[in-house]
Design an enzyme around this catalytic site. Structure first.
Site, PDB file in Angstrom:
ATOM      1  N   HIS A   1     -34.822 -21.256  94.412  1.00  0.00           N
ATOM      2  CA  HIS A   1     -33.500 -21.522  93.596  1.00  0.00           C
ATOM      3  C   HIS A   1     -32.598 -22.578  93.329  1.00  0.00           C
ATOM      4  O   HIS A   1     -31.707 -22.920  94.218  1.00  0.00           O
ATOM      5  CB  HIS A   1     -32.692 -20.072  94.412  1.00  0.00           C
ATOM      6  CG  HIS A   1     -31.450 -19.256  93.001  1.00  0.00           C
ATOM      7  ND1 HIS A   1     -31.025 -18.244  93.873  1.00  0.00           N
ATOM      8  CD2 HIS A   1     -30.159 -19.634  92.273  1.00  0.00           C
ATOM      9  CE1 HIS A   1     -30.328 -17.827  92.580  1.00  0.00           C
ATOM     10  NE2 HIS A   1     -30.105 -19.118  91.960  1.00  0.00           N
TER      11      HIS A   1
ATOM     12  N   ARG B   1     -31.927 -14.172  87.136  1.00  0.00           N
ATOM     13  CA  ARG B   1     -31.390 -13.516  87.476  1.00  0.00           C
ATOM     14  C   ARG B   1     -32.689 -12.889  88.934  1.00  0.00           C
ATOM     15  O   ARG B   1     -33.524 -12.458  87.679  1.00  0.00           O
ATOM     16  CB  ARG B   1     -30.867 -12.470  87.469  1.00  0.00           C
ATOM     17  CG  ARG B   1     -29.172 -13.320  87.794  1.00  0.00           C
ATOM     18  CD  ARG B   1     -28.772 -13.502  88.850  1.00  0.00           C
ATOM     19  NE  ARG B   1     -27.259 -13.356  88.963  1.00  0.00           N
ATOM     20  CZ  ARG B   1     -27.491 -14.948  89.379  1.00  0.00           C
ATOM     21  NH1 ARG B   1     -27.950 -16.073  89.723  1.00  0.00           N
ATOM     22  NH2 ARG B   1     -26.164 -16.007  88.993  1.00  0.00           N
TER      23      ARG B   1
END
Lengths: 314, 314
Positions: free
Chosen positions: A278, A223
């Protein structure tokens, strides 16, 4: 049961889910509002606030990924509706391969050789044995444990860390604040696989980075909020390609507090930062769909387990 | 017995070898000529011609690496002296890790993401499953077989090729000219682990490259002479960073016909070529020394096996 799907390429999910659950009526968020309002279940990834508020009587929500922070932080999330998240569904191996790439990138000096190529420089560096390259994995949930096991299988000594004590075969496990300090001081590469919670936000700050050995490297497929970006840039040292470095040798980053990473971010241009958009852990569709179907049947049968704890944040 | 060692950092090898072989007198090529002339055995890596001609009565040569082409091509090599080469001594795993890095580099689009980063572009590519990414390994000697097994363990389908038929668990084995054609047409990444012999020189020429599927990639941790460099550059297409490509998507190269790679080589500057300075398979010292000691004892006992066949070239 009536299931509303919201995710990129939702039609593909809807059709594949309808095939697995002939007893269900499956619609996407593109369906008319009167249909959306009648949904019993949501199967969603980062839904808009309004969509969460629409249904009259929700019985459950399936989060179409392993990270639930976006859903839990959504102000439209109805209270008291049980949430099930996808478990590692092949995602662990995908993230494990991402981490493997990053480890070899640093351990075998591919970062240096790429810079040397730009300078036309032919110079070999002595290989540090994998056995002398301890790796720290923060977060030992389903994915962290899988990644730690893969890295250990590859021959790296692995130190794992979690909030509460855990025991994993072949992994030296640490926990709590003291455990984190002990781990940071002894590893060559730090891998972040923690969820985004109030307790993990900016866990990797200037102090944590200062505990790492000189020349350590960082891999973040987790994250973006785990890292204090200003502290990271300070630890990396000046933006030059000459190999002069700060405490941190380099970073391979897949997650950022704002995505896409803003154009103005200095991370884009730092020669010792490698950025990926990502992509470390996409959910393989087939395995994910099996889990969604399983969760919906469990909801209907009143047998649902392992629901998300909104207070813990995972 | 008197053993003469010639290699970079020969003093380190000499001392470590003397420890393993208390019965031997071990010197380096820096010793005076009168001592060098009395050597019974040479333990050498790429020795100068004059050094090979010096000793009066050589009983054997230990080649301090797996590749014997440099030694066999040395005009100073005395005829009829048996040669033993080092077997895979941890080198297989090191080369396997190099290949793993290269495979993930292409399969997970790290090559594209690095170019995108230079352009500040945030764009995810769909992941091709490892099961849909067949890998071809040319050369199934000790190292090729080890690498093929590691890659197969990682979840890639592996096609192996050797001159003569072989059977390896979990590997689809091909052989001969027809087998090579069949293999080239069906793989996503080609890995070269063949020795340098007259039969393998420029094996990867324009025709071989034309048989690869569009978008295939190449990893060469083997020998530089295996590839026709002009054909490779033609297959890669123009030197631009915009992602417009030829048949070949990219190449990770560790070995070149001339090393260091000459400054003028266009390979240095091709954005889809990644160059490393012959670092894929360094011999780990401890394991290598054990093999050298074992070979010298076998020579003395008249029990030496697996000597190099100068005609076959390996």
């Amino acid at each position: 049961m009536k299931v509303l799907v919201h995710i990129d390429e939702a039609e593909q999910w809807r059709d594949a889910l309808a095939e697995r659950l002939p007893e269900a009526e499956v619609i996407t968020s593109a369906a008319p509002p009167e249909q959306r309002r009648q949904a019993d279940y949501l199967a969603v990834w980062k839904p808009p606030e309004a969509l969460l508020r629409e249904p009259g009587a929700l019985k459950g929500i399936v989060n179409l990924g392993a990270g639930v922070d976006a859903l839990l932080n959504n102000p439209g999330l109805p209270e008291g509706v049980p949430i099930v998240k996808l478990r590692d569904a092949g995602m662990g191996e995908l993230i494990g391969d991402y981490v493997r790439y990053g480890l070899l990138h640093f351990q075998r000096d591919f970062d240096r050789y790429r810079r040397q190529q730009h300078a036309g420089e032919w110079r070999e560096h002595a290989v540090m044995d994998k056995a002398d390259w301890p790796v720290g994995v923060l977060g030992l949930g389903a994915i962290g444990a899988k990644v730690a096991a893969m890295v250990a299988d590859d021959g790296f000594p692995v130190h794992g860390w979690s909030r509460t004590p855990k025991a994993l075969d072949g992994i030296t496990c640490h926990h709590g604040d003291d455990g984190l300090e002990a781990l940071l001081g002894r590893i060559s590469t730090l891998v972040l696989l923690l969820p985004d919670t109030p307790a993990t936000r900016h866990l990797i700050d200037a102090r944590a980075l200062s505990l790492l050995p000189e020349g350590a490297s960082l891999i973040n497929p987790g994250r973006g909020t785990l890292i204090d970006e200003a502290a990271l840039l300070a630890a990396l040292g000046p933006v030059d390609d000459a190999g002069s470095v700060g405490r941190l040798r380099g970073a391979l980053l897949d997650a950022f507090p704002r995505e896409p990473l803003p154009e103005a971010s200095p991370l884009w241009r730092h020669p010792r930062v490698w950025i990926t958009p990502h992509m470390a852990g996409p959910t393989p569709l087939g395995a994910a769909l099996d889990q969604v179907a399983e969760a919906l049947r469990a909801f209907e049968a009143g047998e649902v387990q392992d629901t998300v704890d909104p207070n813990a944040g995972y």
